[in-house]
Design an enzyme around this catalytic site. Structure first.
Site, PDB file in Angstrom:
ATOM      1  N   CYS A   2       0.854  -1.160   0.000  1.00 41.53           N
ATOM      2  CA  CYS A   2       0.000   0.000   0.000  1.00 41.53           C
ATOM      3  C   CYS A   2       0.896   1.217   0.000  1.00 41.53           C
ATOM      4  O   CYS A   2       2.102   1.095   0.151  1.00 41.53           O
ATOM      5  CB  CYS A   2      -0.853   0.005   1.264  1.00 41.53           C
ATOM      6  SG  CYS A   2      -1.686  -1.567   1.566  1.00 41.53           S
ATOM      7  N   ARG A  27       0.885   1.433  -5.979  1.00 42.59           N
ATOM      8  CA  ARG A  27       1.044   0.440  -4.926  1.00 42.59           C
ATOM      9  C   ARG A  27      -0.260  -0.276  -4.585  1.00 42.59           C
ATOM     10  O   ARG A  27      -0.252  -1.227  -3.798  1.00 42.59           O
ATOM     11  CB  ARG A  27       1.562   1.102  -3.652  1.00 42.59           C
ATOM     12  CG  ARG A  27       2.991   1.528  -3.768  1.00 42.59           C
ATOM     13  CD  ARG A  27       3.404   2.376  -2.604  1.00 42.59           C
ATOM     14  NE  ARG A  27       4.837   2.458  -2.591  1.00 42.59           N
ATOM     15  CZ  ARG A  27       5.627   1.684  -1.863  1.00 42.59           C
ATOM     16  NH1 ARG A  27       5.115   0.785  -1.048  1.00 42.59           N
ATOM     17  NH2 ARG A  27       6.921   1.808  -1.944  1.00 42.59           N
ATOM     18  N   TRP A  74      -3.814  -2.036  -1.189  1.00 39.57           N
ATOM     19  CA  TRP A  74      -3.938  -3.293  -1.928  1.00 39.57           C
ATOM     20  C   TRP A  74      -4.224  -4.333  -0.857  1.00 39.57           C
ATOM     21  O   TRP A  74      -3.403  -4.599   0.012  1.00 39.57           O
ATOM     22  CB  TRP A  74      -2.645  -3.618  -2.682  1.00 39.57           C
ATOM     23  CG  TRP A  74      -2.763  -4.827  -3.545  1.00 39.57           C
ATOM     24  CD1 TRP A  74      -3.261  -4.892  -4.817  1.00 39.57           C
ATOM     25  CD2 TRP A  74      -2.353  -6.161  -3.218  1.00 39.57           C
ATOM     26  NE1 TRP A  74      -3.202  -6.172  -5.283  1.00 39.57           N
ATOM     27  CE2 TRP A  74      -2.652  -6.978  -4.327  1.00 39.57           C
ATOM     28  CE3 TRP A  74      -1.770  -6.754  -2.103  1.00 39.57           C
ATOM     29  CZ2 TRP A  74      -2.388  -8.337  -4.355  1.00 39.57           C
ATOM     30  CZ3 TRP A  74      -1.517  -8.110  -2.111  1.00 39.57           C
ATOM     31  CH2 TRP A  74      -1.819  -8.889  -3.240  1.00 39.57           C
ATOM     32  N   ASN A  98       1.406  -0.284   5.672  1.00 39.12           N
ATOM     33  CA  ASN A  98       1.769  -0.992   4.446  1.00 39.12           C
ATOM     34  C   ASN A  98       2.521  -2.240   4.867  1.00 39.12           C
ATOM     35  O   ASN A  98       3.442  -2.151   5.672  1.00 39.12           O
ATOM     36  CB  ASN A  98       2.670  -0.081   3.595  1.00 39.12           C
ATOM     37  CG  ASN A  98       3.414  -0.832   2.504  1.00 39.12           C
ATOM     38  OD1 ASN A  98       2.907  -1.806   1.960  1.00 39.12           O
ATOM     39  ND2 ASN A  98       4.621  -0.397   2.194  1.00 39.12           N
ATOM     40  N   GLY A  99       2.122  -3.408   4.336  1.00 36.32           N
ATOM     41  CA  GLY A  99       2.828  -4.646   4.684  1.00 36.32           C
ATOM     42  C   GLY A  99       1.891  -5.633   5.358  1.00 36.32           C
ATOM     43  O   GLY A  99       0.670  -5.507   5.264  1.00 36.32           O
ATOM     44  N   GLU A 479       6.216 -14.047 -21.370  1.00 33.02           N
ATOM     45  CA  GLU A 479       5.861 -12.631 -21.183  1.00 33.02           C
ATOM     46  C   GLU A 479       4.568 -12.298 -21.940  1.00 33.02           C
ATOM     47  O   GLU A 479       3.709 -11.575 -21.429  1.00 33.02           O
ATOM     48  CB  GLU A 479       7.026 -11.743 -21.646  1.00 33.02           C
ATOM     49  CG  GLU A 479       6.738 -10.264 -21.774  1.00 33.02           C
ATOM     50  CD  GLU A 479       6.348  -9.555 -20.481  1.00 33.02           C
ATOM     51  OE1 GLU A 479       6.293 -10.204 -19.431  1.00 33.02           O
ATOM     52  OE2 GLU A 479       6.046  -8.352 -20.561  1.00 33.02           O
ATOM     53  N   LYS A 483       1.310 -10.863 -20.110  1.00 35.95           N
ATOM     54  CA  LYS A 483       0.706  -9.576 -20.485  1.00 35.95           C
ATOM     55  C   LYS A 483      -0.781  -9.770 -20.765  1.00 35.95           C
ATOM     56  O   LYS A 483      -1.609  -9.003 -20.309  1.00 35.95           O
ATOM     57  CB  LYS A 483       1.340  -9.011 -21.764  1.00 35.95           C
ATOM     58  CG  LYS A 483       2.640  -8.285 -21.677  1.00 35.95           C
ATOM     59  CD  LYS A 483       2.631  -6.911 -21.098  1.00 35.95           C
ATOM     60  CE  LYS A 483       2.755  -6.981 -19.611  1.00 35.95           C
ATOM     61  NZ  LYS A 483       4.072  -7.207 -19.070  1.00 35.95           N
ATOM     62  N   GLU A 486      -2.790 -10.617 -17.525  1.00 32.55           N
ATOM     63  CA  GLU A 486      -2.845  -9.479 -16.595  1.00 32.55           C
ATOM     64  C   GLU A 486      -3.919  -8.469 -16.975  1.00 32.55           C
ATOM     65  O   GLU A 486      -4.645  -8.001 -16.118  1.00 32.55           O
ATOM     66  CB  GLU A 486      -1.515  -8.692 -16.651  1.00 32.55           C
ATOM     67  CG  GLU A 486      -0.403  -9.190 -15.789  1.00 32.55           C
ATOM     68  CD  GLU A 486       0.830  -8.294 -15.877  1.00 32.55           C
ATOM     69  OE1 GLU A 486       1.319  -7.919 -14.817  1.00 32.55           O
ATOM     70  OE2 GLU A 486       1.292  -7.963 -17.002  1.00 32.55           O
ATOM     71  N   HIS A 502       4.637 -32.492 -24.967  1.00 38.81           N
ATOM     72  CA  HIS A 502       4.665 -33.153 -23.664  1.00 38.81           C
ATOM     73  C   HIS A 502       3.497 -32.732 -22.783  1.00 38.81           C
ATOM     74  O   HIS A 502       3.611 -32.721 -21.570  1.00 38.81           O
ATOM     75  CB  HIS A 502       6.003 -32.859 -22.968  1.00 38.81           C
ATOM     76  CG  HIS A 502       7.173 -33.331 -23.759  1.00 38.81           C
ATOM     77  ND1 HIS A 502       7.443 -34.670 -23.953  1.00 38.81           N
ATOM     78  CD2 HIS A 502       8.095 -32.655 -24.478  1.00 38.81           C
ATOM     79  CE1 HIS A 502       8.521 -34.780 -24.730  1.00 38.81           C
ATOM     80  NE2 HIS A 502       8.914 -33.568 -25.066  1.00 38.81           N
ATOM     81  N   LYS A 602       1.152  -2.227  -9.138  1.00 44.74           N
ATOM     82  CA  LYS A 602       2.385  -2.042  -9.906  1.00 44.74           C
ATOM     83  C   LYS A 602       3.596  -2.510  -9.113  1.00 44.74           C
ATOM     84  O   LYS A 602       4.530  -3.073  -9.665  1.00 44.74           O
ATOM     85  CB  LYS A 602       2.519  -0.556 -10.249  1.00 44.74           C
ATOM     86  CG  LYS A 602       3.748  -0.198 -11.032  1.00 44.74           C
ATOM     87  CD  LYS A 602       3.440  -0.115 -12.490  1.00 44.74           C
ATOM     88  CE  LYS A 602       4.675  -0.048 -13.352  1.00 44.74           C
ATOM     89  NZ  LYS A 602       4.743  -1.142 -14.317  1.00 44.74           N
TER      90      LYS A 602
HETATM   91  C1  G6P Z   1       4.129  -6.681 -10.349  1.00 49.43           C
HETATM   92  C2  G6P Z   1       3.807  -5.984 -11.647  1.00 49.43           C
HETATM   93  C3  G6P Z   1       4.602  -6.617 -12.781  1.00 49.43           C
HETATM   94  C4  G6P Z   1       6.080  -6.606 -12.449  1.00 49.43           C
HETATM   95  C5  G6P Z   1       6.374  -7.293 -11.120  1.00 49.43           C
HETATM   96  C6  G6P Z   1       7.791  -7.057 -10.669  1.00 49.43           C
HETATM   97  O1  G6P Z   1       3.591  -7.953 -10.362  1.00 49.43           O
HETATM   98  O2  G6P Z   1       2.423  -6.039 -11.919  1.00 49.43           O
HETATM   99  O3  G6P Z   1       4.389  -5.875 -13.975  1.00 49.43           O
HETATM  100  O4  G6P Z   1       6.773  -7.265 -13.466  1.00 49.43           O
HETATM  101  O5  G6P Z   1       5.535  -6.744 -10.100  1.00 49.43           O
HETATM  102  O6  G6P Z   1       7.944  -5.700 -10.365  1.00 49.43           O
HETATM  103  P1  G6P Z   1       9.333  -4.939 -10.340  1.00 49.43           P
HETATM  104  O7  G6P Z   1       8.976  -3.546  -9.913  1.00 49.43           O
HETATM  105  O8  G6P Z   1      10.176  -5.642  -9.319  1.00 49.43           O
HETATM  106  O9  G6P Z   1       9.910  -5.021 -11.690  1.00 49.43           O
END
Ligand code: G6P
Length: 607
Positions: A2, A27, A74, A98-99, A479, A483, A486, A502, A602
């Site tokens: 948060c 956050r 969050w 936060n935490g 990736e 993407k 997400e 497999h 994020k």
């Molecule tokens: C979150 C974000 C991802 C990101 C990951 C690692 O899950 O939604 O987009 O890749 O954290 O974040 P960082 O800030 O360590 O790259």
């Protein structure tokens, strides 16, 4: 995870607290709240959902007061409802957190046995009760906090106000970041320097176990043994400007389009094109002594690590291990001497990656960090900072940070290769020549935006989507799938092409789009064979390749996306673009919240 802001101000604070929260929304955006002290009483507004809901509430019912704390959440313990939104008030105590308080259950049981009742399901309210219980006994505010802190297990940052000392905000941190901002006749607390950027550039980073009493005129910092300590005040350099979307519909789209520029900027600080060499920042250790590499990251950044493994093994002939940070820290990794530990992180605050970095450092491993936020905890703690110059990334789904991380990883791989005497000057010059071509190739890839947009509605119908790639394109497949899930909430998986047979091939039918990432080159024929095996079973293939690859294997696909012909080394950086655009347009077609997808944040500052 948060965001926290606190202001002990000379004038009204609510608007400035809200502004700070806007900078911290990355956050978490499940709920938000602000509490001030006005006429010796708490006044609080909270709202479920995005920050705009809190902003609307503040317009209906403004908050007075020149001292206050604020929070964007969050959810960890308790659903994202208004009752669970911070700040939490218990008697004369109000708190934001936060935490995670890991021992909250026994503490809560103890408090319930003591006759105390709870208004939320959060772990945070437990801390408010513990402090309030002390305050009710007549214990002064600071002592009450100092008594409670050793009872809390887990990782947390807190900001607390107590009505018996109404001109002070008390902050504390353990495992989650908290910074103090120094103003002119007022002082601040914030989860990061960015939150405080419009208020002050004079920042002190609290250390593990520190707590602090912030008043208008004074900042008193104590360590975990309650000894007064000084923490250096540094210039944060964080921009006070709020970033806007420009002409783009979403931040994610803007950030996808920024890539040729920011990757060029990033490469510009690592390569000297005229000399044909790659150069890292000055460092105190000799890369030639490195005998193995351990890479740790989370999410999208971990795929950069996987691609880095291919590159470092190929060029420097060093063994590389890659872990997601949450696994690394608990699997008792064997870290032999002469290991270079590399962390990769956009935010530099991801809790698991930060813990992994600290674990590596405490094991005597030299560490390097590929990090985007220069004021972050990781950036401050690594031995060698390898910055990415992506600029602030706002969209939750990482795009430009990813490609900038790849650019730096390529530079690092080349440096390691040179230090290990595995690369001649001519070979290095050749690699630099290819790296110089990256921004233009990315721009050429962006030119396919409209085609990709046109195919998105068909993919948006799918329940499942599979991505295939081989070699460094395998992490790209991972990736691509990440993407898509997400931001569009479509189930997607990435596989190494050779693994199709497999298991995953059982999933194939004509309702499952198969996105194949296959630049022409040494691995192309193998990937295409796997693709054709799937096509023979009805797979609806979208092939991402160059003109040569599409001419060879485009037949029978439902669509192709033509990339410029690039050297295999730089292909992952360029092929990231269609993968990102496809996810983006599918999400737009589905009408999801592209920049702030559900349940995500994020920066993940809890384990
Ligand atoms: C979150 C974000 C991802 C990101 C990951 C690692 O899950 O939604 O987009 O890749 O954290 O974040 P960082 O800030 O360590 O790259």
């Amino acid at each position: 995870m948060c965001g926290i802001v606190g202001i002990v101000g000379k004038e009204a604070v609510a608007d400035r607290l809200l502004d700070g929260l806007k900078r911290l929304e990355y956050r978490g955006y499940d709920s938000a709240g602000i509490c001030t002290i006005d006429h010796a009483a708490f006044d609080r507004r909270r709202a479920q959902g995005k920050l705009r809901n809190l902003a609307a509430r503040l317009i209906e019912a403004p908050l007075a007061g020149d001292i206050g704390i604020a929070h964007t959440r969050w959810a960890t313990h308790g659903a994202p409802t208004e009752d669970n939104a911070h700040p939490h008030i218990v008697g004369d105590v109000v708190i934001v957190h936060n935490g995670i308080i890991e021992n909250f259950k026994p503490l809560r049981d103890e408090l319930i046995a003591d006759g105390r009742t709870f208004a939320s399901q959060t772990d945070t309210e437990v801390v408010a009760h513990l402090i309030a219980r002390e305050v009710e006994k007549g214990v002064p505010a600071r002592e009450a906090v100092a008594v409670v802190l050793p009872r809390l297990h887990g990782a947390f940052a807190l900001a607390v106000m107590v009505l018996t000392e109404p001109d002070v905000i008390i902050g504390a941190r353990l495992g989650a970041p908290l910074t103090v901002g120094y103003g002119d006749g007022e002082n601040y607390l914030g989860s990061d320097a960015l939150a405080l950027a419009p208020l002050t550039q004079r920042i002190a980073y609290l250390e593990e176990g520190d707590w602090v009493a912030v008043s208008r005129e004074r900042v008193e910092i104590y360590d975990r043994d309650n000894n007064p300590v000084e923490r250096p005040i540094v210039h944060s350099g964080a921009s006070g400007q709020l970033i806007d979307k420009g002409n783009h519909r979403h931040f994610m789209q803007k950030e996808i389009y920024e890539q040729p520029v920011v990757v060029a900027q990033t490469l510009g600080s690592y390569i000297r094109p005229l000399e044909g060499v790659v150069a890292l920042p000055d460092m105190e250790f000799d890369l030639g002594s490195v005998e193995r590499v351990a890479i740790v990251a989370c999410g999208t950044a971990s795929y950069v690590g996987m691609i880095g493994k291919y590159w470092i093994e190929q060029f420097a002939r060093l063994p590389v291990e890659v872990d997601v940070a949450s696994e690394f820290r608990y699997r008792d990794p064997v870290l032999l001497p002469n290991t270079l530990g590399i962390v990769i992180s956009q935010s530099g605050e991801t809790a698991d990656t930060l813990a992994a970095l600290r674990h590596m450092k405490s094991s005597g491993v030299t560490t390097a960090g590929i990090i985007n936020v220069p004021t972050s905890s990781m950036a401050r703690e690594v031995d060698l900072l390898l910055p990415t110059h992506a600029g602030p990334e706002i969209g939750v789904a990482s795009t430009k940070a990813f490609t900038c991380q790849l650019a730096v990883m390529a530079a690092l791989a080349v440096n390691l290769a040179r230090a290990k005497e595995r690369l001649s000057a001519d070979e290095e010059r050749e690699i630099v020549r290819h790296l110089v071509e990256v921004p233009a190739a990315m721009s050429a890839a962006l030119a396919h935006d409209e085609e990709i947009e046109a195919m998105a509605p068909a993919i948006a119908q799918a329940r499942d989507v599979l991505y295939l790639g081989r070699g460094p394109d395998y992490p790209m497949a991972l990736e691509g799938a990440l993407k898509l899930k997400e931001i569009s909430y479509i189930h997607a998986e990435g596989y190494a092409s050779g693994e199709m047979k497999h298991g995953p091939i059982a999933l194939i039918d004509d309702a499952v789009p198969l996105i194949v990432i296959a630049p022409s080159g040494p691995l192309f024929d193998k990937t295409v064979s796997n693709m054709q095996e799937a096509q023979a079973r009805g797979a609806q293939v979208v092939l991402i390749s160059d003109a040569e690859g599409i001419a060879q294997a485009g037949e029978g696909t439902i669509a192709t996306i033509e990339m410029p012909k690039v050297h295999p080394l730089i292909a992952p950086i360029v092929y990231a673009i269609p993968v990102q655009l496809l996810a983006y347009h599918v999400a737009v077609a589905k009408g999801t919240d592209v920049d702030q997808p559900r349940n995500l944040a994020k920066s993940v500052t809890v384990e």
